[in-house]
Design a protein around this motif. Structure first.
Motif, PDB file in Angstrom:
ATOM      1  N   HIS B  83       0.884  -1.233  -0.006  1.00 28.18           N
ATOM      2  CA  HIS B  83      -0.037   0.222   0.177  1.00 28.18           C
ATOM      3  C   HIS B  83       0.829   1.302  -0.125  1.00 28.18           C
ATOM      4  N   SER B  84       0.451   2.371  -0.488  1.00 20.66           N
ATOM      5  CA  SER B  84       1.184   3.425  -0.511  1.00 20.66           C
ATOM      6  C   SER B  84       0.405   4.652  -0.494  1.00 20.66           C
ATOM      7  N   SER B  85       1.090   5.777  -0.020  1.00 23.59           N
ATOM      8  CA  SER B  85       0.479   7.285  -0.075  1.00 23.59           C
ATOM      9  C   SER B  85       0.677   7.731  -1.339  1.00 23.59           C
ATOM     10  N   SER B  86       0.097   8.944  -1.674  1.00 24.99           N
ATOM     11  CA  SER B  86       0.030   9.484  -2.948  1.00 24.99           C
ATOM     12  C   SER B  86       1.383   9.902  -3.346  1.00 24.99           C
ATOM     13  N   GLY B  87       2.134  10.328  -2.510  1.00 27.16           N
ATOM     14  CA  GLY B  87       3.550  10.764  -2.981  1.00 27.16           C
ATOM     15  C   GLY B  87       3.585  12.097  -3.571  1.00 27.16           C
ATOM     16  N   THR B  88       2.629  12.853  -3.591  1.00 26.00           N
ATOM     17  CA  THR B  88       2.657  14.009  -4.325  1.00 26.00           C
ATOM     18  C   THR B  88       3.645  14.983  -3.630  1.00 26.00           C
ATOM     19  N   LEU B 132      -4.736   1.742  -3.537  1.00 23.18           N
ATOM     20  CA  LEU B 132      -3.415   1.979  -2.557  1.00 23.18           C
ATOM     21  C   LEU B 132      -3.830   2.358  -1.135  1.00 23.18           C
ATOM     22  N   PHE B 133      -4.972   3.482  -1.173  1.00 20.79           N
ATOM     23  CA  PHE B 133      -5.453   3.666   0.083  1.00 20.79           C
ATOM     24  C   PHE B 133      -5.945   2.443   1.017  1.00 20.79           C
ATOM     25  N   THR B 134      -5.668   2.371   2.256  1.00 19.80           N
ATOM     26  CA  THR B 134      -5.847   1.055   2.853  1.00 19.80           C
ATOM     27  C   THR B 134      -7.481   1.104   3.630  1.00 19.80           C
ATOM     28  N   GLY B 135      -8.079   2.203   3.650  1.00 20.86           N
ATOM     29  CA  GLY B 135      -9.402   2.049   4.163  1.00 20.86           C
ATOM     30  C   GLY B 135     -10.340   1.084   3.482  1.00 20.86           C
ATOM     31  N   GLY B 136     -10.277   0.900   2.257  1.00 21.89           N
ATOM     32  CA  GLY B 136     -11.187   0.001   1.501  1.00 21.89           C
ATOM     33  C   GLY B 136     -10.990  -1.511   1.726  1.00 21.89           C
ATOM     34  N   LEU B 137      -9.654  -1.948   1.497  1.00 17.65           N
ATOM     35  CA  LEU B 137      -9.264  -3.328   1.412  1.00 17.65           C
ATOM     36  C   LEU B 137      -9.158  -3.786   3.006  1.00 17.65           C
ATOM     37  N   GLU B 234       0.578   3.081   7.796  1.00 11.60           N
ATOM     38  CA  GLU B 234       2.079   2.729   8.273  1.00 11.60           C
ATOM     39  C   GLU B 234       2.126   1.609   9.160  1.00 11.60           C
ATOM     40  N   ILE B 235       0.890   1.455   9.996  1.00  7.81           N
ATOM     41  CA  ILE B 235       1.033   0.417  10.667  1.00  7.81           C
ATOM     42  C   ILE B 235       0.137  -0.988  10.158  1.00  7.81           C
TER      43      ILE B 235
END
Lengths: 142, 431
Positions: B83-88, B132-137, B234-235
């Motif tokens: 999983h990853s943050s957007s990195g903008t 990539l956002f962890t909320g859904g999965l 991150e966790i």
């Protein structure tokens, strides 16, 4: 009682235009209006020939609009006539929220559109002073 | 009552013993990563849990600079997902999972929802973003583990959300609090009354800091219970802490993380009950163990045991993030203070943004609120009265004098996802 429309608008270019576009596109005629601003935002009052249709169409376009009761009083188009009306109203303790006027077709009389606080007491006051009220159908199509 | 009774109600000494053992194992595993091999070089197994204070902190900047693989503690072949943050704003924060990690995460998410009262016969609609956002999965697998029929609808498209809720008799929903409000208004426009026309029982709300007032508003509008959820990618993601039926603080799962509260300035560990920055050590992760991670979330650990019987301690509602804090002419303000104030004024619409600008070298806080169709009386006088009322309440809550103005409905930049409410228009580095 008849009503006009009170519309919220931001004080920004194009906002009044957007409201008028809705009226134009729906062939609604504007008879008279007043506009009050408080710096960044304001309120415009619209007297139109088909207020219910205008209300619905403005709502459809997500414009914030509400109906406000009014009284339209016919006065002579001569010096002092509005003063006479206001004197009678203030004697009875009626306070005017909003007011604008327009000349009637004959050119000899005018209609003063009043929003009076404390409805329905205002209706009794208007009866008491025997105000020459413009008929509801005529307000929208004078 | 319990998803895993033995562990959820374990006596405190047993929890601490388990934590020490899991922490020591985590340290050993972490040492296999490039980052921790240096950081933990001289750390020998801890004798008691208090010694966690001697371990170094890990920050978001560490995670960024360790991009892409410095934190990986297993062979890449063992990793099954990232999983990853957007990195903008620079390197993204990337988090890796082994199959075991995903299994543990699903279990902990299932425990959360079970704790709030969800059961296998419930119908679960997941409106959080997948990908990539962890909320859904995260909750998706948790809900399936629990046994609920899961509708992986994802965010947005309010009409479709309502259609699924109606046709499949959805009972439980995972949703952003801001989206819950937006969805309600969409239903209202379409003539749907969620209290009468839907079978909703509970919402799981999280991913955005929000106030108790907003939670109550959501409960009132929908006629259901809304449970607070806490987590961070991150966790792993959602599931780190969750409310039980008491709705009084979130149980932080102490067989999954070790929580500490620190003073963000002195970095000293604070005693339970004091408010500070939450620091988390993940003690049940394999691909990417993370030690004393500074979450930047402001909360406190609740000292009092919970009457639900769970022995895992609770944290209070997240007050904000250390980096959410706005400094207005030297006064510290959290956006949630402004939200709380607006929520408490029934005539004010709940759709607002906060702008920070400059005027004559001074900071200027302004709040723009969409005008509310239901409460617009039609007179300028009432609008002005409302404006002054909101300004006075905001001043008494925050200590600064903000300017309130009203804007047309639908003009504020609202996405059907996380809502950006704060816009800092000040020139950076002005000195």
């Amino acid at each position: 009682m008849p009503f006009h429309l009170s519309v919220f608008l931001e004080n920004k270019p194009g906002r009044l235009e957007k409201i008028m576009k809705v009226l134009a596109e729906n062939k609604i005629n504007l008879s008279a209006m007043s506009l009050a601003s408080s710096g960044k935002f304001g309120v415009v009052k619209l007297l139109v020939n088909d207020p219910q249709k205008a209300f619905n169409e403005l709502k459809k376009q997500k414009i914030t609009v509400t109906k406000r009761k009014i009284a339209a009083i016919v006065i002579d188009n001569i010096p002092g006539s509005f003063y006479d009306l206001l004197r009678k109203l203030s004697d009875k303790g009626a306070n005017i929220e909003d007011c604008y006027g327009f000349l009637l077709n004959d050119g000899k009389t005018a209609a003063m559109v009043l929003e009076i606080e404390n409805q329905p007491a205002a209706e009794n006051i208007l009866k008491d002073i025997d105000a020459n009220m413009l008929d509801e159908s005529k307000i929208y199509n004078y | 009552m319990f998803w895993q009774k033995e562990i959820e109600t374990a006596p405190r000494p047993e929890i601490l013993k388990l934590q020490l053992q899991m922490l020591n194992n985590t340290i050993e595993r972490a040492k296999r990563s490039k980052f921790y091999s240096k950081k933990l070089e001289n750390i020998s197994p801890l004798k008691n849990i208090e010694q966690i204070k001697e371990l170094p902190f890990t920050t978001k900047e560490d995670l960024r600079s360790g991009f892409p693989y410095d934190f990986l503690s297993v062979e890449l072949g063992e990793v099954v997902r990232l999983h990853s943050s957007s990195g903008t704003t620079g390197n993204p924060t990337v988090v890796y999972h082994t199959a075991q990690d995903l299994d543990n995460w699903a279990n902990i998410s299932a425990r959360c929802m079970y704790t709030a009262g969800a059961r296998k016969n419930d119908i679960f609609q997941n409106t959080m973003g997948y990908g990539l956002f962890t909320g859904g999965l995260g909750f998706h697998y948790g809900a399936e583990r629990l046994g609920m029929m899961t509708i992986p609808i994802g965010p947005g498209n309010s009409k479709r959300q309502a259609w699924f809720m109606q046709n499949f008799a959805t009972t439980t929903v995972h949703i952003l609090p801001s989206y819950a409000l937006r969805l309600y208004h969409s239903m209202k426009e379409d003539g749907i009354n969620p209290k009468k026309d839907l079978k909703l029982k509970m919402f799981f709300i999280g991913a955005e800091p929000h106030t108790e007032e907003l939670r109550r508003e959501i409960q009132e509008l929908y006629g259901l219970k809304a449970f607070n959820s806490y987590g961070l990618s991150e966790i792993s993601g959602p599931g780190v802490a969750f409310e039980c039926l008491e709705q009084d603080g979130m149980h932080i799962w102490e067989d999954y993380v070790i929580p500490e509260i620190i003073d963000p300035d002195t970095l000293e560990v604070l005693p339970d009950g004091e408010e500070g920055e939450l620091v988390l050590t993940a003690i049940n992760r394999y691909a990417m163990p993370i030690i004393r991670y500074r979450t930047r979330d402001i909360t406190a650990i609740i000292v009092k045991p919970c009457s639900c019987g769970r022995t895992h301690r609770r944290i209070t509602r997240i007050k904000g993030r250390t980096d959410d804090m706005m400094i207005i002419n030297g006064v510290n303000i959290f956006p949630v203070q402004i939200e709380k104030t607006i929520m408490n004024i029934p005539q004010a619409s709940k759709n607002y943004i906060i702008e920070i600008g400059e005027e004559n070298y001074m900071d200027r806080l302004s709040v723009k609120i969409e005008i509310n169709d239901d409460t617009f009386s039609g007179t300028l006088e009432d609008l002005e009265k409302l404006k002054y009322k909101i300004e006075a309440e905001l001043k008494s809550e925050t200590g600064v004098s903000p300017t309130v103005s009203f804007v047309d409905q639908g003009t504020l930049p609202i996405a059907e996802g996380k809502v950006k409410r704060v816009y800092d228009l000040r020139k950076k580095n002005k000195f």
